[in-house]
Motif scaffolding. Structure first.
Motif, PDB file in Angstrom:
ATOM      1  N   SER A   1       4.194  -0.740 -23.103  1.00 48.01           N
ATOM      2  CA  SER A   1       5.542  -1.052 -22.663  1.00 48.01           C
ATOM      3  C   SER A   1       6.531  -1.197 -23.819  1.00 48.01           C
ATOM      4  CB  SER A   1       5.553  -2.339 -21.832  1.00 48.01           C
ATOM      5  OG  SER A   1       5.094  -3.434 -22.606  1.00 48.01           O
ATOM      6  N   GLY A   2       6.044  -1.276 -25.019  1.00 50.92           N
ATOM      7  CA  GLY A   2       6.947  -1.416 -26.153  1.00 50.92           C
ATOM      8  C   GLY A   2       7.692  -0.126 -26.460  1.00 50.92           C
ATOM      9  N   ALA A   3       8.784  -0.248 -27.196  1.00 49.31           N
ATOM     10  CA  ALA A   3       9.580   0.919 -27.590  1.00 49.31           C
ATOM     11  C   ALA A   3       8.998   1.501 -28.870  1.00 49.31           C
ATOM     12  CB  ALA A   3      11.042   0.519 -27.793  1.00 49.31           C
ATOM     13  N   MET A   4       8.172   2.521 -28.730  1.00 48.50           N
ATOM     14  CA  MET A   4       7.532   3.140 -29.881  1.00 48.50           C
ATOM     15  C   MET A   4       8.520   4.059 -30.602  1.00 48.50           C
ATOM     16  SD  MET A   4       4.674   1.716 -29.488  1.00 48.50           S
ATOM     17  CE  MET A   4       3.913   0.799 -28.152  1.00 48.50           C
ATOM     18  N   THR A   5       8.403   4.135 -31.899  1.00 50.22           N
ATOM     19  CA  THR A   5       9.297   4.994 -32.676  1.00 50.22           C
ATOM     20  C   THR A   5       8.813   6.435 -32.721  1.00 50.22           C
ATOM     21  OG1 THR A   5       8.121   4.396 -34.710  1.00 50.22           O
ATOM     22  CG2 THR A   5      10.028   3.061 -34.105  1.00 50.22           C
TER      23      THR A   5
END
Length: 198
Positions: free
Chosen positions: A131-135
């Motif tokens: 769910s995190g905003a991956m780069t």
């Protein structure tokens, strides 16, 4: 320095009083700070009958390079480690890598055997939830693979691959096959088999 050759069921060392540290090892040891050998039921047992912050805490000071937090090293040719880390609990989080982690890799599995790198056999809500905003990518698979992603269902399923786009969000491509340099794609999408396609 101190040797106990006991044969009874009592404790070799019993610390029952309220101390700052139960056991404090501060000297520079040439082998290990704590070495446990012999046949043990539990090498280290933390039986918490009161609230505690951490079962095991590794505190790395500024300017200090710590090699491995927990290293399970199978030596020899016949040594077998059945489970590296087993978490048998009803807790909320089995393993947590906090937001302040700045290391190179959160979890590294450098296996060479035919077993699974990560095996999820229990009944979960999501087997793997990102769910995190991956780069870069949510899931990045590199190296020589037979199949990048294999969906092999043994029961009825709604979809093998689904992209759900919320309102107001633009998705550039549902499936993007980007063939660069001298790469060759023989088939962008293949549907095969003797089953029924509807």
């Amino acid at each position: 320095g101190l040797s106990f050759a006991g044969t009874a069921s009592g404790d070799g060392i019993l610390i029952s009083g309220a101390c700052a540290d139960g056991i404090h090892i501060s000297g520079t040891n040439t082998a290990s700070g704590l070495h446990i050998s012999g046949d043990q039921v539990d090498a280290i047992l933390i039986d918490g009958d009161a609230a505690a912050d951490n079962g095991i805490k590794i505190l790395v000071d500024d300017g200090i390079t710590f090699g491995v937090g927990i290293n399970i090293d199978r030596t020899g040719t016949t040594g077998i480690c059945t489970i590296g880390i087993s978490i048998d609990t009803d807790g909320t989080t089995g393993i947590e890598i906090a937001a302040g982690f700045t290391g190179g890799t959160g979890i590294l599995i450098a296996g060479t055997a035919s077993a699974d790198g990560v095996s999820i056999t229990g009944i979960c809500a999501d087997g793997l939830h990102i769910s995190g905003a991956m780069t870069a990518s949510g899931v990045h698979i590199s190296g020589d693979q037979v199949v990048g992603i294999l969906f092999e269902s043994t029961a009825a399923a709604e979809a093998a691959l689904r992209a759900t786009i919320p309102t107001g969000i633009t998705l550039d491509a549902g499936v993007d096959i980007n063939c660069t340099s001298t790469g060759v794609v023989t088939s962008g999408l293949t549907m095969q088999g003797t089953g029924t396609f509807t």
